[in-house]
Design a protein around this motif. Structure first.
Motif, PDB file in Angstrom:
ATOM      1  N   THR A 193       0.851  -1.190   0.000  1.00 47.08           N
ATOM      2  CA  THR A 193       0.000   0.000   0.000  1.00 47.08           C
ATOM      3  C   THR A 193       0.887   1.239   0.000  1.00 47.08           C
ATOM      4  O   THR A 193       1.961   1.266   0.609  1.00 47.08           O
ATOM      5  CB  THR A 193      -0.924   0.039   1.233  1.00 47.08           C
ATOM      6  OG1 THR A 193      -0.156  -0.317   2.381  1.00 47.08           O
ATOM      7  CG2 THR A 193      -2.090  -0.920   1.081  1.00 47.08           C
ATOM      8  N   LEU A 194       0.400   2.241  -0.713  1.00 43.96           N
ATOM      9  CA  LEU A 194       1.125   3.512  -0.773  1.00 43.96           C
ATOM     10  C   LEU A 194       0.367   4.525   0.070  1.00 43.96           C
ATOM     11  O   LEU A 194      -0.862   4.523   0.102  1.00 43.96           O
ATOM     12  CB  LEU A 194       1.198   4.007  -2.226  1.00 43.96           C
ATOM     13  CG  LEU A 194       1.863   3.054  -3.216  1.00 43.96           C
ATOM     14  CD1 LEU A 194       1.850   3.655  -4.613  1.00 43.96           C
ATOM     15  CD2 LEU A 194       3.288   2.739  -2.789  1.00 43.96           C
ATOM     16  N   SER A 195       1.109   5.376   0.771  1.00 46.52           N
ATOM     17  CA  SER A 195       0.456   6.415   1.565  1.00 46.52           C
ATOM     18  C   SER A 195       1.394   7.610   1.647  1.00 46.52           C
ATOM     19  O   SER A 195       2.552   7.538   1.220  1.00 46.52           O
ATOM     20  CB  SER A 195       0.159   5.885   2.972  1.00 46.52           C
ATOM     21  OG  SER A 195       1.379   5.523   3.580  1.00 46.52           O
ATOM     22  N   ASN A 196       0.885   8.701   2.186  1.00 43.41           N
ATOM     23  CA  ASN A 196       1.744   9.876   2.299  1.00 43.41           C
ATOM     24  C   ASN A 196       2.716   9.755   3.455  1.00 43.41           C
ATOM     25  O   ASN A 196       3.797  10.324   3.437  1.00 43.41           O
ATOM     26  CB  ASN A 196       0.892  11.135   2.453  1.00 43.41           C
ATOM     27  CG  ASN A 196       0.137  11.414   1.169  1.00 43.41           C
ATOM     28  OD1 ASN A 196       0.646  11.123   0.084  1.00 43.41           O
ATOM     29  ND2 ASN A 196      -1.068  11.932   1.284  1.00 43.41           N
ATOM     30  N   ASN A 256       2.035  -5.690   3.439  1.00 41.54           N
ATOM     31  CA  ASN A 256       1.231  -6.537   4.319  1.00 41.54           C
ATOM     32  C   ASN A 256       2.168  -7.571   4.928  1.00 41.54           C
ATOM     33  O   ASN A 256       2.664  -8.454   4.219  1.00 41.54           O
ATOM     34  CB  ASN A 256       0.123  -7.203   3.504  1.00 41.54           C
ATOM     35  CG  ASN A 256      -0.721  -8.152   4.341  1.00 41.54           C
ATOM     36  OD1 ASN A 256      -0.361  -8.443   5.496  1.00 41.54           O
ATOM     37  ND2 ASN A 256      -1.805  -8.628   3.770  1.00 41.54           N
ATOM     38  N   PRO A 257       2.445  -7.485   6.227  1.00 43.00           N
ATOM     39  CA  PRO A 257       3.529  -8.292   6.823  1.00 43.00           C
ATOM     40  C   PRO A 257       3.269  -9.793   6.732  1.00 43.00           C
ATOM     41  O   PRO A 257       4.214 -10.580   6.672  1.00 43.00           O
ATOM     42  CB  PRO A 257       3.577  -7.821   8.273  1.00 43.00           C
ATOM     43  CG  PRO A 257       2.279  -7.140   8.520  1.00 43.00           C
ATOM     44  CD  PRO A 257       1.794  -6.604   7.219  1.00 43.00           C
ATOM     45  N   LYS A 258       1.993 -10.204   6.676  1.00 40.61           N
ATOM     46  CA  LYS A 258       1.709 -11.646   6.673  1.00 40.61           C
ATOM     47  C   LYS A 258       2.093 -12.319   5.363  1.00 40.61           C
ATOM     48  O   LYS A 258       2.135 -13.539   5.281  1.00 40.61           O
ATOM     49  CB  LYS A 258       0.207 -11.873   6.916  1.00 40.61           C
ATOM     50  CG  LYS A 258      -0.256 -11.499   8.298  1.00 40.61           C
ATOM     51  CD  LYS A 258      -1.618 -12.152   8.544  1.00 40.61           C
ATOM     52  CE  LYS A 258      -2.385 -11.430   9.632  1.00 40.61           C
ATOM     53  NZ  LYS A 258      -3.130 -10.255   9.112  1.00 40.61           N
ATOM     54  N   THR A 259       2.310 -11.515   4.298  1.00 42.26           N
ATOM     55  CA  THR A 259       2.508 -12.114   2.968  1.00 42.26           C
ATOM     56  C   THR A 259       3.953 -12.125   2.527  1.00 42.26           C
ATOM     57  O   THR A 259       4.270 -12.553   1.430  1.00 42.26           O
ATOM     58  CB  THR A 259       1.711 -11.327   1.919  1.00 42.26           C
ATOM     59  OG1 THR A 259       2.293 -10.021   1.803  1.00 42.26           O
ATOM     60  CG2 THR A 259       0.255 -11.214   2.302  1.00 42.26           C
ATOM     61  N   ILE A 260       4.836 -11.643   3.382  1.00 43.28           N
ATOM     62  CA  ILE A 260       6.221 -11.479   2.934  1.00 43.28           C
ATOM     63  C   ILE A 260       6.992 -12.806   2.963  1.00 43.28           C
ATOM     64  O   ILE A 260       6.849 -13.615   3.877  1.00 43.28           O
ATOM     65  CB  ILE A 260       6.932 -10.424   3.817  1.00 43.28           C
ATOM     66  CG1 ILE A 260       6.357  -9.047   3.483  1.00 43.28           C
ATOM     67  CG2 ILE A 260       8.448 -10.457   3.644  1.00 43.28           C
ATOM     68  CD1 ILE A 260       6.824  -7.946   4.393  1.00 43.28           C
TER      69      ILE A 260
END
Ligand SMILES: Nc1ncnc2c1ncn2[C@@H]1O[C@H](COP(=O)(O)OP(=O)(O)O)[C@@H](O)[C@H]1O
Ligand SMILES: [Mg+2]
Lengths: 313, 365
Positions: free
Chosen positions: B285-288, B338-342
């Motif tokens: 995800t991208l965010s500021n 998403n930490p669960k998918t790394i």
């Protein structure tokens, strides 16, 4: 197609090309027509000068071709009972009587046996060898193929003398078997090479599909490869037959009686009854027929085969 | 119907090894995909199972019986060739009945069977036509007909849709899958198209350079690739790798790239040196805000989603984001995973490091 198309020839081009083909056909067919015509001429018409284009047809050439005759004095001839057949009549008009059939029929039969026999053998062995070369890992394959081809690199007649001696030694001189083997040996390199090319073109998948479908290798060869090689086999067979059929030099050298083929026999007709050109021409005409029939029968295959796979389906 | 086990199978062509010791199991009734780039040995593997090629070493079991050195005609397997290999000198009916003839089946019964197969495949009206002028789709159906008519133990298909145009492929792949679901026959299907493999397969084996890289159900392979090759080959865009030097120890729950740390699944192996952090585009995800930052270098609009390319300190990542999300080339953004998918990879061996998340998947492959 528009009239400006690059690929579609214009009407004039087609016309020009067509005329060229017809002209060429006429030139090549002229000698043939002349031979066929000469067969129906009388001996004097045959050697007339200027040559006769229009003439009264005569069966004399054909009668002379198939009979042996002897000349009788006029009074003996007159004493004979009336002739029973038109050809007896024809012969007697020339002051002769028929003494029996000529040897042409038998020579012709020899040609058929030797020509077709060697063609069959060349194709049979050639197909098996070509299939092996095409489909299997054969050690030193390229060398073997080159060796097979190299047998064609000299004119076959160059080995005539050794073959003559060999044949005499093993009793194959003047035998049908000897001539069949000889012509097969000469034709085999051609047939292996041509057929290998044709079989190479048949995708391996067809045989593999047959193997998967529960057939043995031989069944796959017989039922799947052979039908598809039909075109190639037909054209190769024609080449083999034409060679064996027309072969003259070996036939003169190696056959004299029993197994003599028509080509060396036909010229000897001239000697038999003076300058009997119509009989020679008749012999040549009949001699052409089997190859012609064979070629016409296989023509459908030949047309696609002769391009050596370039336009296969 | 049969289970197929391929065990340590190897194939050498002279000096060249086309397939290195490969093992996988195809369960009874499975639609099994053999996936890999061109030249990786898929066809060779399939041909060894079918008996068209004999393995240099190793064993192949069909229905519990070792068939490695048996000829194809004795294996009772059907093979659909890439170019179909319909017998050109026979018409459609003869093509389909040909395998039955070899079994010596009576004529009447053959006729009945061919009619039934033709009905299933919708080719009844072309049965008496020569195969020459038929369309790709019809040829494909005839090839299938010839395969199914015999009710073999298993089907082998070598890129069966490869010869069809794109539009028809989709249709035919659905038809194929439906046919399989209806008959339930074990099928091994070769493709180089990862999308096709994911869509159609019950299970996938991924091959590369003659080596089986991973095998399992599509979702597992997609989520938990065993090697960097699988991670890259499957998925479009493929998995992103952030390359870094560092070390992980058993029990670690973070990976430290430069001065930023990422939460990762708990690690079960230790490794150090050249590593890579792998994450799928849809799990970014991208965010500021955010510690880990990058610059957007490209965006690609795909309708409902878009692919945003972001240049980060450890490599370029592609992000799958909703199409509506504002993204301008040149924007500086925070990047979060998403930490669960790394998945972490050891770049020296290209293999995934085992964590609590992927251990279930990696241990069966
Ligand atoms: N009969 C053969 N002889 C030599 N090399 C082969 C043969 N068949 C396949 N190969 C080689 O083995 C490798 C794998 O081929 P293949 O199994 O057809 O790959 P794929 O189907 O995955 O594209 C390729 O490099 C190919 O050139
Ligand atoms: Mg292939």
């Amino acid at each position: 197609m528009s009239s400006f198309s690059v690929t579609e020839p214009s009407k004039r081009q087609k016309w020009f090309a067509g005329s060229l083909v017809i002209l060429y056909a006429l030139i090549t067919i002229m000698p043939l027509i002349w031979i066929i015509a000469t067969g129906f001429k009388s001996p004097s018409d045959a050697i007339a000068y200027p040559p006769k284009v229009f003439f009264e047809p005569s069966m004399e050439g054909y009668v002379n071709l198939f009979t042996s005759r002897t000349r009788l004095p006029a009074e003996e001839l007159a004493a004979l009972p009336p002739s029973e057949t038109w050809y007896q009549e024809l012969v007697r008009d020339n002051g002769m009587v028929i003494t029996g059939p000529s040897r042409y029929g038998q020579r012709f039969l020899n040609s058929v046996i030797i020509g077709f026999g060697s063609t069959f053998l060349s194709i049979f062995l050639g197909t098996l060898a070509a299939y092996g070369f095409s489909r299997f890992k054969v050690p030193i394959k390229d060398d073997l193929l080159f060796f097979i081809l190299s047998t064609r690199m000299m004119p076959p007649i160059a080995v005539a003398i050794p073959i003559f001696l060999m044949f005499r030694q093993i009793g194959l001189s003047d035998s049908h078997l000897g001539m069949i083997l000889l012509y097969t040996a000469v034709n085999l390199s051609l047939s292996v090479w041509l057929l290998k090319g044709f079989i190479d073109e048949i995708p391996l998948e067809y045989e593999e599909a047959a193997l998967i479908d529960g057939y043995t290798r031989f069944q796959a060869f017989y039922k799947v490869v052979l039908p598809q090689a039909a075109t190639g086999i037909a054209s190769t067979a024609i080449f083999c037959l034409i060679f064996a059929w027309n072969e003259y030099a070996f036939a003169v050298l190696l056959t004299s009686g029993n197994a003599q083929t028509a080509p060396p026999f036909i010229p000897t007709i001239i000697g038999a009854g003076g300058k009997d050109w119509p009989a020679v021409a008749a012999g040549a005409t009949i001699f052409l027929i089997p190859v012609m029939i064979f070629t016409i029968l296989l023509r459908k295959h030949l047309l696609s085969g002769i391009t050596f796979g370039a336009v296969r389906k | 119907m049969a289970q197929i086990i391929v065990k340590n199978v190897r194939k050498d062509f002279g000096d060249f090894t086309a397939v290195k010791e490969s093992s996988f199991t195809v369960e009874d009734g499975e639609f099994f995909m053999l996936l890999g780039p061109s030249g990786c040995g898929k066809t060779t593997t399939l041909r060894m199972i079918a008996g068209l090629e004999l393995p240099t070493s190793g064993e192949i079991f069909i229905d519990g019986e070792e068939v490695g050195q048996k000829p194809a005609s004795k294996r009772d397997i059907a093979f659909v060739f890439q170019m179909f290999a319909l017998y050109p000198h026979m018409n459609v009916r003869q093509n389909i009945s040909y395998p039955l003839k070899s079994q010596g089946m009576p004529k009447a019964q053959i006729k009945e069977k061919v009619a039934e197969v033709a009905r299933i495949l919708g080719i009844t009206d072309i049965l008496n036509k020569p195969v020459g002028g038929l369309s790709g789709g019809d040829r494909q159906r005839i090839a299938l007909g010839r395969a199914i008519v015999r009710e073999p133990k298993a089907f082998m298909m070598d890129e069966p849709l490869g010869a069809l145009d794109a539009e028809f492929r989709e249709h035919m792949s659905e038809e194929l899958r439906a046919l399989h679901d209806r008959m339930g026959a074990t099928t091994i299907y070769v493709t180089h198209d990862q999308l096709e493999a994911m869509q159609m397969g019950d299970k996938i084996v991924v091959m590369n350079h003659g080596v089986v890289e991973q095998f399992g159900v599509p979702q597992e392979i997609y989520d938990w690739p065993a090697t960097m090759f699988v991670a890259e080959f499957i998925g479009s865009p493929s998995m992103n790798f952030l390359e870094y030097e560092g070390a992980v120890n058993v029990g670690d729950k973070i990976a430290i790239l430069g001065d930023v740390s990422f939460t990762i699944p708990e690690q079960l192996t230790a490794a150090s040196g050249d590593l890579a952090l792998g994450v799928r585009p849809e799990h970014i995800t991208l965010s500021n805000s955010g510690d880990y930052r990058g610059e957007i270098t490209a965006t690609e609009y795909l309708g409902t989603t878009q692919i945003i390319t972001v240049e980060c300190a450890h490599g370029v990542v592609k992000v799958r984001a909703p199409a509506a999300q504002p993204a301008q080339v040149g924007d500086k953004v925070g990047v979060a995973f998403n930490p669960k998918t790394i998945t972490l990879f050891d770049r020296k061996t290209s293999r995934a490091l085992v964590s609590v998340a992927n251990k279930g998947v990696l241990n069966n492959g």
